[in-house]
Design a protein around this motif. Structure first.
Motif, PDB file in Angstrom:
ATOM      1  N   CYS A 125      39.328  30.907  45.720  1.00  0.00           N
ATOM      2  CA  CYS A 125      40.183  30.880  44.658  1.00  0.00           C
ATOM      3  C   CYS A 125      39.668  31.349  43.383  1.00  0.00           C
ATOM      4  CB  CYS A 125      40.808  29.933  44.702  1.00  0.00           C
ATOM      5  SG  CYS A 125      42.120  29.286  43.293  1.00  0.00           S
ATOM      6  N   TRP A 126      39.857  31.924  42.479  1.00  0.00           N
ATOM      7  CA  TRP A 126      39.122  32.341  41.079  1.00  0.00           C
ATOM      8  C   TRP A 126      40.131  32.317  40.030  1.00  0.00           C
ATOM      9  CZ3 TRP A 126      39.465  35.799  45.313  1.00  0.00           C
ATOM     10  CH2 TRP A 126      40.519  36.788  45.000  1.00  0.00           C
ATOM     11  N   SER A 127      39.598  32.059  38.921  1.00  0.00           N
ATOM     12  CA  SER A 127      40.398  32.403  37.610  1.00  0.00           C
ATOM     13  C   SER A 127      40.253  33.695  37.077  1.00  0.00           C
ATOM     14  CB  SER A 127      40.098  31.396  36.506  1.00  0.00           C
ATOM     15  OG  SER A 127      38.603  31.512  36.113  1.00  0.00           O
ATOM     16  N   THR A 128      41.204  34.110  36.379  1.00  0.00           N
ATOM     17  CA  THR A 128      41.133  35.727  35.837  1.00  0.00           C
ATOM     18  C   THR A 128      40.246  35.929  34.631  1.00  0.00           C
ATOM     19  OG1 THR A 128      43.036  35.030  34.145  1.00  0.00           O
ATOM     20  CG2 THR A 128      43.530  36.024  36.304  1.00  0.00           C
ATOM     21  N   LYS A 129      39.695  34.836  34.191  1.00  0.00           N
ATOM     22  CA  LYS A 129      38.602  34.940  33.134  1.00  0.00           C
ATOM     23  C   LYS A 129      37.224  34.913  33.647  1.00  0.00           C
ATOM     24  CE  LYS A 129      38.567  29.973  31.982  1.00  0.00           C
ATOM     25  NZ  LYS A 129      38.773  29.015  31.060  1.00  0.00           N
ATOM     26  N   SER A 130      36.922  34.841  34.913  1.00  0.00           N
ATOM     27  CA  SER A 130      35.807  34.909  35.627  1.00  0.00           C
ATOM     28  C   SER A 130      35.166  36.389  35.734  1.00  0.00           C
ATOM     29  CB  SER A 130      35.730  34.186  36.738  1.00  0.00           C
ATOM     30  OG  SER A 130      36.133  32.941  36.671  1.00  0.00           O
ATOM     31  N   PHE A 131      33.959  36.531  35.855  1.00  0.00           N
ATOM     32  CA  PHE A 131      33.223  37.768  36.347  1.00  0.00           C
ATOM     33  C   PHE A 131      33.542  38.947  35.403  1.00  0.00           C
ATOM     34  CE2 PHE A 131      34.320  35.050  40.064  1.00  0.00           C
ATOM     35  CZ  PHE A 131      33.069  34.871  40.639  1.00  0.00           C
ATOM     36  N   SER A 132      33.390  38.848  34.074  1.00  0.00           N
ATOM     37  CA  SER A 132      33.638  39.619  33.055  1.00  0.00           C
ATOM     38  C   SER A 132      32.690  40.781  32.935  1.00  0.00           C
ATOM     39  CB  SER A 132      34.077  39.207  31.717  1.00  0.00           C
ATOM     40  OG  SER A 132      32.836  38.162  31.313  1.00  0.00           O
ATOM     41  N   ARG A 133      31.628  40.318  33.471  1.00  0.00           N
ATOM     42  CA  ARG A 133      30.409  41.486  33.564  1.00  0.00           C
ATOM     43  C   ARG A 133      29.849  41.985  34.810  1.00  0.00           C
ATOM     44  NH1 ARG A 133      26.504  39.680  28.325  1.00  0.00           N
ATOM     45  NH2 ARG A 133      28.162  39.375  26.643  1.00  0.00           N
ATOM     46  N   LEU A 134      30.482  41.436  35.882  1.00  0.00           N
ATOM     47  CA  LEU A 134      30.140  41.735  37.180  1.00  0.00           C
ATOM     48  C   LEU A 134      30.203  43.279  37.658  1.00  0.00           C
ATOM     49  CD1 LEU A 134      29.349  40.240  39.670  1.00  0.00           C
ATOM     50  CD2 LEU A 134      31.646  40.441  40.532  1.00  0.00           C
ATOM     51  N   ARG A 135      28.902  43.798  37.787  1.00  0.00           N
ATOM     52  CA  ARG A 135      28.379  45.227  38.269  1.00  0.00           C
ATOM     53  C   ARG A 135      28.739  45.334  39.877  1.00  0.00           C
ATOM     54  NH1 ARG A 135      27.182  47.944  33.886  1.00  0.00           N
ATOM     55  NH2 ARG A 135      25.703  49.314  34.856  1.00  0.00           N
ATOM     56  N   LEU A 136      28.141  44.535  40.465  1.00  0.00           N
ATOM     57  CA  LEU A 136      27.903  44.548  41.808  1.00  0.00           C
ATOM     58  C   LEU A 136      28.255  43.353  42.665  1.00  0.00           C
ATOM     59  CD1 LEU A 136      26.482  46.038  44.332  1.00  0.00           C
ATOM     60  CD2 LEU A 136      24.356  44.484  43.855  1.00  0.00           C
ATOM     61  N   LEU A 137      29.107  43.661  43.602  1.00  0.00           N
ATOM     62  CA  LEU A 137      29.715  42.538  44.415  1.00  0.00           C
ATOM     63  C   LEU A 137      29.524  42.789  45.933  1.00  0.00           C
ATOM     64  CD1 LEU A 137      31.460  39.777  45.038  1.00  0.00           C
ATOM     65  CD2 LEU A 137      33.389  41.616  44.622  1.00  0.00           C
ATOM     66  N   GLU A 138      28.967  42.025  46.817  1.00  0.00           N
ATOM     67  CA  GLU A 138      28.558  42.390  48.358  1.00  0.00           C
ATOM     68  C   GLU A 138      29.181  41.132  48.834  1.00  0.00           C
ATOM     69  OE1 GLU A 138      25.437  44.301  49.396  1.00  0.00           O
ATOM     70  OE2 GLU A 138      25.122  45.629  48.084  1.00  0.00           O
ATOM     71  N   ILE A 139      30.068  41.364  49.991  1.00  0.00           N
ATOM     72  CA  ILE A 139      30.532  40.318  50.846  1.00  0.00           C
ATOM     73  C   ILE A 139      30.239  40.779  52.064  1.00  0.00           C
ATOM     74  CG2 ILE A 139      32.402  38.794  51.528  1.00  0.00           C
ATOM     75  CD1 ILE A 139      33.482  38.983  49.000  1.00  0.00           C
ATOM     76  N   LYS A 140      29.303  40.307  52.985  1.00  0.00           N
ATOM     77  CA  LYS A 140      28.957  40.871  54.305  1.00  0.00           C
ATOM     78  C   LYS A 140      29.092  39.667  55.357  1.00  0.00           C
ATOM     79  CE  LYS A 140      25.955  44.479  52.738  1.00  0.00           C
ATOM     80  NZ  LYS A 140      24.404  44.931  52.851  1.00  0.00           N
ATOM     81  N   ASN A 141      29.624  40.054  56.463  1.00  0.00           N
ATOM     82  CA  ASN A 141      29.515  39.139  57.630  1.00  0.00           C
ATOM     83  C   ASN A 141      30.234  37.804  57.404  1.00  0.00           C
ATOM     84  OD1 ASN A 141      28.254  41.084  59.283  1.00  0.00           O
ATOM     85  ND2 ASN A 141      26.063  40.261  58.315  1.00  0.00           N
TER      86      ASN A 141
END
Length: 229
Positions: free
Chosen positions: A193-209
């Motif tokens: 669960c996350w809020s809409t104001k989070s991760f405003s500068r995120l460039r790389l997202l990896e979710i594995k296994n």
């Protein structure tokens, strides 16, 4: 380790301090090494038998240590003392000048509050690896300049909620500087669960296994350049 290494009071570089149960090679040998700088790895932390020894190591006074690894290498078994390991980690709080922090094999059920203290304004990289007894992730979203976050093999975590973002000021956003985020080998993780104001500068997202995860990603910020889900 050399016996009584703690007597080298002018020592500046110590890449790996291997903790022994023997008194003259215990973690309190770090007490008077106030000139340490750069990078240090403290390994075999399972050998700390007295929490006071961890306090005596006085990491908080070592203001020139910029990159710190804390590693427990003991296999988890029935004799594992979760409360003792949390007390050890609590007592090993480093100075706020720290830039990179890596914690591996920690066996407590939760992290001490200093890990997500906003006073760590220089901390840009954080890795939490193999902390399989932890039941929740720390509130690292309130670290003001964190750019890279790696979370791996935390088998006790089933849910990542808004506590992950923490409490930030009215003029700040959770994870306001975070650019890279990895989740890997989270066997029991089911929801995020996350809020809409989070991760405003995120460039790389990896979710594995992460086989049980249903909701796999925040609404993609416009900054996101690459994702592996």
């Amino acid at each position: 380790m050399p016996q009584q290494i703690g007597k080298l009071k002018k020592l500046q570089t110590l890449s790996d301090f291997i903790v022994s149960k023997r008194e003259f090679l215990g973690i309190k040998e770090l007490k008077d090494l106030s000139h340490l700088r750069g990078e240090i790895c403290i390994s075999k932390l399972e050998n700390v038998v007295d929490v006071q020894d961890a306090r005596d190591a006085n990491l908080k006074a070592k203001l020139n240590v910029e990159r710190l690894s804390m590693i427990w290498s003991k296999e988890l078994d029935g004799s594992h003392d979760e409360d003792a390991e949390m007390e050890v980690l609590l007592s090993l709080q480093p100075h706020t000048s720290l830039k990179k922090l890596n914690i591996e094999g920690y066996g407590g059920r939760q992290f001490p509050n200093w890990i997500c203290d906003p006073s760590y304004i220089k901390l840009v990289e954080l890795s939490l690896i193999g902390c399989i007894r932890c039941i929740s992730v720390p509130s690292v979203g309130q670290l003001p300049f964190l750019k890279k976050l790696v979370i791996k093999r935390m088998d006790g975590v089933k849910s990542v909620g808004l506590e992950f973002e923490g409490q930030v000021s009215l003029h700040a956003k959770p994870f306001q500087c975070l650019e890279s985020l990895w989740f890997e080998d989270m066997k029991e993780w089911e929801d995020w669960c996350w809020s809409t104001k989070s991760f405003s500068r995120l460039r790389l997202l990896e979710i594995k296994n992460c086989p049980r995860l249903i909701k796999k990603s925040p609404t993609h910020p416009t900054s996101l350049l690459h994702s592996v889900l």
